[in-house]
Design an enzyme around this catalytic site. Structure first.
Site, mmCIF file in Angstrom:
data_model
loop_
_atom_site.group_PDB
_atom_site.id
_atom_site.type_symbol
_atom_site.label_atom_id
_atom_site.label_comp_id
_atom_site.label_asym_id
_atom_site.label_seq_id
_atom_site.Cartn_x
_atom_site.Cartn_y
_atom_site.Cartn_z
ATOM 1 N N ASP A 289 26.204 3.690 12.454
ATOM 2 C CA ASP A 289 24.878 4.310 12.360
ATOM 3 C C ASP A 289 23.947 3.268 11.743
ATOM 4 O O ASP A 289 24.036 2.973 10.549
ATOM 5 C CB ASP A 289 24.972 5.566 11.483
ATOM 6 C CG ASP A 289 23.670 6.357 11.484
ATOM 7 O OD1 ASP A 289 22.713 5.935 12.174
ATOM 8 O OD2 ASP A 289 23.606 7.390 10.806
ATOM 9 N N GLY B 39 0.349 4.985 -1.741
ATOM 10 C CA GLY B 39 0.703 6.106 -0.869
ATOM 11 C C GLY B 39 -0.086 6.041 0.420
ATOM 12 O O GLY B 39 -1.271 6.356 0.440
ATOM 13 N N ASP C 38 0.783 -1.226 0.000
ATOM 14 C CA ASP C 38 0.000 0.000 0.000
ATOM 15 C C ASP C 38 0.821 1.285 0.000
ATOM 16 O O ASP C 38 0.411 2.278 -0.604
ATOM 17 C CB ASP C 38 -0.938 0.005 1.227
ATOM 18 C CG ASP C 38 -2.119 -0.942 1.043
ATOM 19 O OD1 ASP C 38 -2.529 -1.163 -0.107
ATOM 20 O OD2 ASP C 38 -2.635 -1.451 2.056
ATOM 21 N N TYR D 227 -9.960 -0.803 3.318
ATOM 22 C CA TYR D 227 -9.402 -0.950 4.661
ATOM 23 C C TYR D 227 -9.040 0.391 5.267
ATOM 24 O O TYR D 227 -8.613 1.292 4.556
ATOM 25 C CB TYR D 227 -8.139 -1.805 4.619
ATOM 26 C CG TYR D 227 -8.358 -3.187 5.197
ATOM 27 C CD1 TYR D 227 -8.446 -3.353 6.569
ATOM 28 C CD2 TYR D 227 -8.504 -4.291 4.379
ATOM 29 C CE1 TYR D 227 -8.665 -4.607 7.114
ATOM 30 C CE2 TYR D 227 -8.723 -5.556 4.915
ATOM 31 C CZ TYR D 227 -8.802 -5.702 6.280
ATOM 32 O OH TYR D 227 -9.022 -6.932 6.808
ATOM 33 N N TYR E 88 -6.461 1.828 8.118
ATOM 34 C CA TYR E 88 -5.340 1.563 9.029
ATOM 35 C C TYR E 88 -5.196 2.739 9.978
ATOM 36 O O TYR E 88 -4.994 3.867 9.532
ATOM 37 C CB TYR E 88 -4.037 1.415 8.252
ATOM 38 C CG TYR E 88 -3.967 0.207 7.370
ATOM 39 C CD1 TYR E 88 -3.509 -1.002 7.863
ATOM 40 C CD2 TYR E 88 -4.346 0.266 6.031
ATOM 41 C CE1 TYR E 88 -3.439 -2.123 7.047
ATOM 42 C CE2 TYR E 88 -4.282 -0.847 5.210
ATOM 43 C CZ TYR E 88 -3.826 -2.043 5.728
ATOM 44 O OH TYR E 88 -3.754 -3.140 4.929
ATOM 45 N N GLY F 201 3.938 1.847 -1.206
ATOM 46 C CA GLY F 201 4.654 2.086 -2.460
ATOM 47 C C GLY F 201 3.766 2.105 -3.683
ATOM 48 O O GLY F 201 4.157 2.610 -4.731
ATOM 49 N N GLU F 202 2.568 1.542 -3.588
ATOM 50 C CA GLU F 202 1.659 1.530 -4.739
ATOM 51 C C GLU F 202 0.660 2.689 -4.684
ATOM 52 O O GLU F 202 0.451 3.391 -5.667
ATOM 53 C CB GLU F 202 0.905 0.193 -4.793
ATOM 54 C CG GLU F 202 1.829 -0.983 -5.154
ATOM 55 C CD GLU F 202 1.135 -2.344 -5.130
ATOM 56 O OE1 GLU F 202 1.678 -3.282 -5.736
ATOM 57 O OE2 GLU F 202 0.071 -2.479 -4.484
#
Lengths: 721, 721
Positions: A662, A371, A366, A454, A456, A368-369
């Site tokens: 780091d 946003g 979700d 959905y 979230y 990366g496809e």
């Protein structure tokens, strides 16, 4: 579940979209809470207590926003300038095909520059990172906003996949089927009127060479007749493959011609539609009240200061919410100590467990496809967040480069649930009369991303004892499958429904949710180590002890990435510490934080399954990598139709040193979801969480000296008139 | 950690104890919340809102309590009658040695009788179950309170072990060492004045034949010089073994003569002792407010009605809190449907991970050794529980048979933390303008048991969507070990400290906590089945699908006990359903609830290790047994010095049928605790939980029709004058 709604009612969605941007441009100044309790005004007016309950009163056009911190997100003015600069660049002026900006975000300055910056100093150069489609190709650009210089970073373009879809991509795609006569006749033959048909853009995943070379989307459709909850009325088996660049139908597959459209009965979830006699008034009004107002302030729009915490907070189109430079006050020295340089949800993976034609490809990523931030809609005051919440907007960029405001996208509030921070009672027979109890109050930063069906709910919860809880709640609407069956008794024993019959003709398909968090922990500075503290059974030697066994803590410092790849095991447990090996407590323990997993679910798909390769970040629950500017997205920079060549699993193959470096820690939490009837027609929230918890970070309990609640401090309340 | 404090200041503790019983006998009537919102008075006086904030105003002598429900706990009058009846029995009149009652509790009527009972009916015969020491033997008696008949159940006396220690046992034992000259000289040689010495009764566990045949306790001591937090000042290595029946010293072991007593610095945790300048006022006042009062009522003292829930609640000396007959209202039919017949914490297991002399035996079973309820002290209004909490007392029995009241032992309150019950937002471009969000409000039933140093906060949290969360919080004070070392750098590499150096000369010893819950689930009736719904990877056949794998739900109904013994596995997950196989939903799913584990920790000790055999309930996380009146205590009826012959592991060896039977589910949650410096001198609360969640129990989302929050319903508040 990753989908974006589009309808055929608005053929010119972009126009509507632009109008909505204009509508939100109304500026209202916001009352801020006072920074220090002792400075608090004794304000008793309702307006002070409830600053932003009326949504229309909370919007700002942000037109005059000026960046005041190196991490301040791009402002409206900056985005406008970026658009001007880009459109004047020869890549764009020289192209005759339409362009689109798929991502425009702050190119954050080097960590060292940010660390050295202090309030009042000039900002480091402001730069933007832009992913553009221009001249038929994808380009990664860096734009220097001050100088106007543009770098074209051809090396930064991943070998496979496509960037984040634009809102315009997905809304346009859902109109495409209606231009196809076969589609229209198919829909009508299923008994659905075109005016009731709502289509969704469903990312295709990647399943081999046949799907390469062009941007594709699967469009599936629903009937909205008699319900706004069209998700519950799928036109099952009808899938339209659309080319996103040409916006043409590639292929129509219809395998569900005999499957009925499930009924609209009982699917509407709007309170306004509930018959007055059927409303369930289960409880009396209840509210979190703060008679002197909240204890936090938001400075310069993004720096949150609360209790012993301070952090930078911003909206991001891909990640949703980004927390930076989280610092906590040392209870002994008063010093603000760095805990986390940056943390955000990096990627989601939502595979559905149905290998058949219309379903196999549903393996969403979700962030990366679609946003994760782009899909986060305005929060509902009093319901998404309690009274006294502070709301923060997002400033994003449309495909044409125009800035727009997503109002009330994030909220911040103090929470008190009646929980206990610490306590101890001595038995009365000691005569000590000790009963010391401290209430637990937390600060919550919340976003709710509605990725299609959905919802979230992502919470960052800060505790005064130094703990940070990351909680993800799932609500919203199931992705369901139409079926002939209306009762389980009719299903042949051998037939696999791939889910649960949750209502007549409706299957809730089994699926997973996996959410990876990027956690650049910098415990008292950048150079940290990852230590697995194994909890191992030790056998005693014969005669050594009446006990045969005990548990021992065995410390193992991970030297390289592969030593820090963790699959959680109940019967081989560890604690997972991020320590600063260069700083010790008074009695010699390295200072640190630990990741404390709670309930979790692992991906169980074949490692060679294409969706699993693309979402290979779910191969482990914990990964640790050396900090690398370009490694932020666990599933890769370009995720649409990606082949899994740019995931954390690939980066980590180099097995780079991570000791006293780091480092970035990645934690993935998951859910297996076998739907049940209670999820129909809308799901009660299911939550899971994990914690970042101080472990020998403080010399002692940092909230030893906080006061208990006293009656005299609590509010006097009456019912509203 | 299971310890009971005693001091040498009160050689006649029993006298003091009796005085304290008299002191609490003051009756104040309690305002109850109204049962139905529509009947609510618009009461705005402070007295209505804050009925029980003043602890002294909340006590009742309970002298006039009358049982009004078959499960009503024994009343003061009943306990007095039981004492009279017992003392007149020839077992007691014929004995010349002192007697003691180790346990007096309601012998609950048969489930069938309770199920048939309705308000207004006469109660089934009231009976008590009594464990008594008389004539040097332990006896299990049943006392018929009405008829006066007493049955002596010799078969019910376990083959090994001793019952719950009495308060009198443990307080007396801690005085015994002071009668020993060697002990006194040892303490003085360690630099501790006798008047500063506080001793604790630590149960010995069981490690072989040498420890059989007499009741034993280990006593260890601390210096309270300069601090009330004597736990942080152990006289390390000094252990006095005491015979509990003769109250004589059996053996004194001193292995710590050279170990310094850790300093008192920074150990006091009382707010009254914090220097005004050092107080940390981190936040403004915050409160949960209910302008129309809470939404629950407590009828007849024990029946709680809230929202769509109803259950019976009582205090129990051994279990702490017992919930019975939990019913939830069906959202479609309005019917109250049974979910759980009875649930309570059955046993705890707290093994310390140090096999050396003064530590190996520390493997506590707090409920069966010390009494989880007996150690639950009065809750602190406004801090242990928020405003508007309702407090419930426990009525227990002293060793001589006298009833006494533990006031404010349980609280009940409504909680709102700002969380979301369910939500969905449609993207604005659908034009639907949908944003539906419902706040989440819960009802919490809380107890805090201070078993010596540790404080266990046990919450039952009821949600309107049918979910029950069981949460256990750990706070209080660590059990620590003195050491020569004041810095980790001085510790030789090979030396095992068995814990963490948490301050100078102080080691927090590694330990576990495991808590078993007894859950007699009766989903719509007694006969239920346990179903493991395995989440299994399925491979697709070549050519079947572009996908190689997916997850499938595979249902397995457990036929016998051994098929229902579960070790949780992240990579072999299941859902754990308790279903009623005789009742199905409209579309044919069996109605049920599922156990949803969250974070957990398993016992990793050797199965043959004596403490693990005694606490064999921790061998699995889930067990299912057929209902059996005598099987309530997972570690056995007699736990002190038990040999593990009466645990659930033994009962289950019979592998009885459990399909479509009246079954009991046992869930054990655990914590591994590697202490850290933040746990010094008192620990911030650490919590874990698990859920009982409806799964196809309702036909659909049961809270679909609840209203959102509206500004007009929320209170108007001002700071207190």
């Amino acid at each position: 579940m990753g989908v974006m709604e589009g309808t055929r009612f608005f053929p010119s969605t972009l126009i509507l979209f632009t109008i909505s941007l204009v509508l939100v441009f109304t500026w209202v100044s916001l009352p801020h809470a006072s920074p220090h309790p002792e400075e608090l005004l004794d304000c008793t007016s309702d307006a002070f207590f409830n600053p932003r309950t009326d949504e229309t009163a909370t919007r700002s056009d942000h037109a005059s926003d000026v960046p005041r911190h190196p991490l301040h997100p791009l402002t409206v003015q900056e985005i406008n300038r970026i658009k001007d600069l880009i459109l004047a660049h020869n890549l764009f002026t020289g192209s005759s095909t339409p362009y689109a900006l798929h991502s425009v975000s702050l190119d954050e300055p080097d960590k060292l520059l940010v660390a050295r910056w202090r309030k009042g100093y000039p900002l480091p150069p402001r730069r933007a990172s832009v992913v553009a489609r221009v001249g038929g190709r994808f380009r990664v650009l860096t734009v220097d906003i001050g100088s106007g210089a543009i770098d074209v970073l051809d090396d930064a373009v991943p070998a496979s996949g496509y960037p984040l879809m634009t809102i315009e991509d997905t809304t346009s795609a859902t109109q495409v089927p209606f231009s196809d006569a076969k589609f229209n006749s198919t829909v009508e033959s299923r008994g659905v009127k075109p005016s009731d048909t709502i289509c969704l853009p469903l990312s295709t995943g990647w399943y081999g060479a046949a799907e390469e070379g062009r941007r594709l989307i699967n469009v599936q459709c629903f009937s909205s007749e008699g319900t706004p909850n069209f998700f519950m009325r799928p036109i099952e088996g009808l899938t339209v493959l659309v080319d996103l660049d040409t916006m043409r139908v590639v292929r129509i597959v219809d395998k569900g011609s005999t499957i009925p459209i499930p009924k609209a009965d009982n699917t509407d979830y709007r309170f306004s539609q509930v018959n007055v006699n059927q409303r369930m008034n289960l409880i009396n009004p209840i509210s979190i009240e703060q008679p002197k107002g909240p204890s936090f302030v938001v400075e310069d729009g993004h720096t949150v200061k609360w209790a012993n915490w301070e952090f930078h907070l911003k909206a991001d189109p891909r990640a949703g919410v980004v927390i930076s430079q989280a610092r906590v006050r040392d209870s002994e020295t008063g010093e603000m100590r760095l805990v986390m340089y940056k943390g955000f949800p990096s990627e989601l993976f939502v595979p559905y467990m149905d290998p058949t034609d219309g379903w196999y490809f549903k393996t969403y990523m979700d962030a990366g496809e679609y946003g994760f931030g782009l899909q986060a809609m305005p929060l509902d005051p009093l319901n998404d967040c309690p009274r006294n919440a502070y709301f923060m907007d997002g400033v994003f960029t449309a495909a044409d480069g125009t800035p727009y405001v997503r109002s009330n996208m994030i909220c911040i509030y103090e929470s008190y649930a009646g929980d206990i921070g610490w306590r101890h009672t001595e038995s009365p027979i000691t005569g000590m009369g000790i009963k010391e109890v401290r209430p637990k109050v937390t600060l919550v930063v919340r976003m709710a991303s509605s990725v299609g069906n959905y919802d979230y709910i992502v919470d960052w919860e800060f505790q005064t004892d130094g703990l940070i809880r990351l909680k993800v709640g799932l609500s919203g609407i199931l992705m369901v499958k139409g079926t002939h069956y209306s009762n389980l008794d009719d299903v042949p024993l051998q037939e696999d429904l791939y889910g649960t019959l949750i209502s007549e003709n409706l299957i809730g398909v089994i699926h997973d949710h996996h959410i990876a968090f990027y956690l650049d922990m910098d415990i008292d500075g950048a150079d940290n180590s990852f230590v697995q503290v194994g909890i191992k059974k030790e056998q005693t030697s014969p005669g050594e002890s009446p006990r045969r066994s005990y548990l021992k803590a065995v410390r193992n410092v991970a030297r390289t990435e592969k030593e820090a790849q963790v699959k959680l095991k109940l019967y081989d447990p560890s604690e997972y510490h991020i320590i600063n090996p260069n700083k010790k407590t008074r009695v010699g323990n390295p200072v640190g934080y630990k990741i404390v997993p709670a309930g979790n679910a692992a991906s169980l798909l074949d490692l060679d399954d294409p969706p699993q390769k693309r979402a290979a970040f779910t191969n482990n629950q914990i990964w640790v990598t050396p900090y690398n500017r370009s490694e932020q997205w666990a599933g890769g920079l370009f995720v649409c139709q990606s082949q899994g060549k740019d995931t954390i699993a690939v980066w980590s193959e180099r097995d780079r040193p991570i000791e006293n470096k780091d480092i970035v820690v990645w934690y993935t939490m998951g859910f297996h979801h076998i739907p049940c009837q209670e999820d129909f027609p809308i799901m009660p929230t299911v939550s899971a969480s994990f914690d970042l918890k101080p472990v020998n970070f403080f010399e002692s309990n940092p909230i030893l000296r906080i006061p208990p609640n006293l009656e005299k401090d609590l509010p006097v309340c009456r019912p509203a008139a």
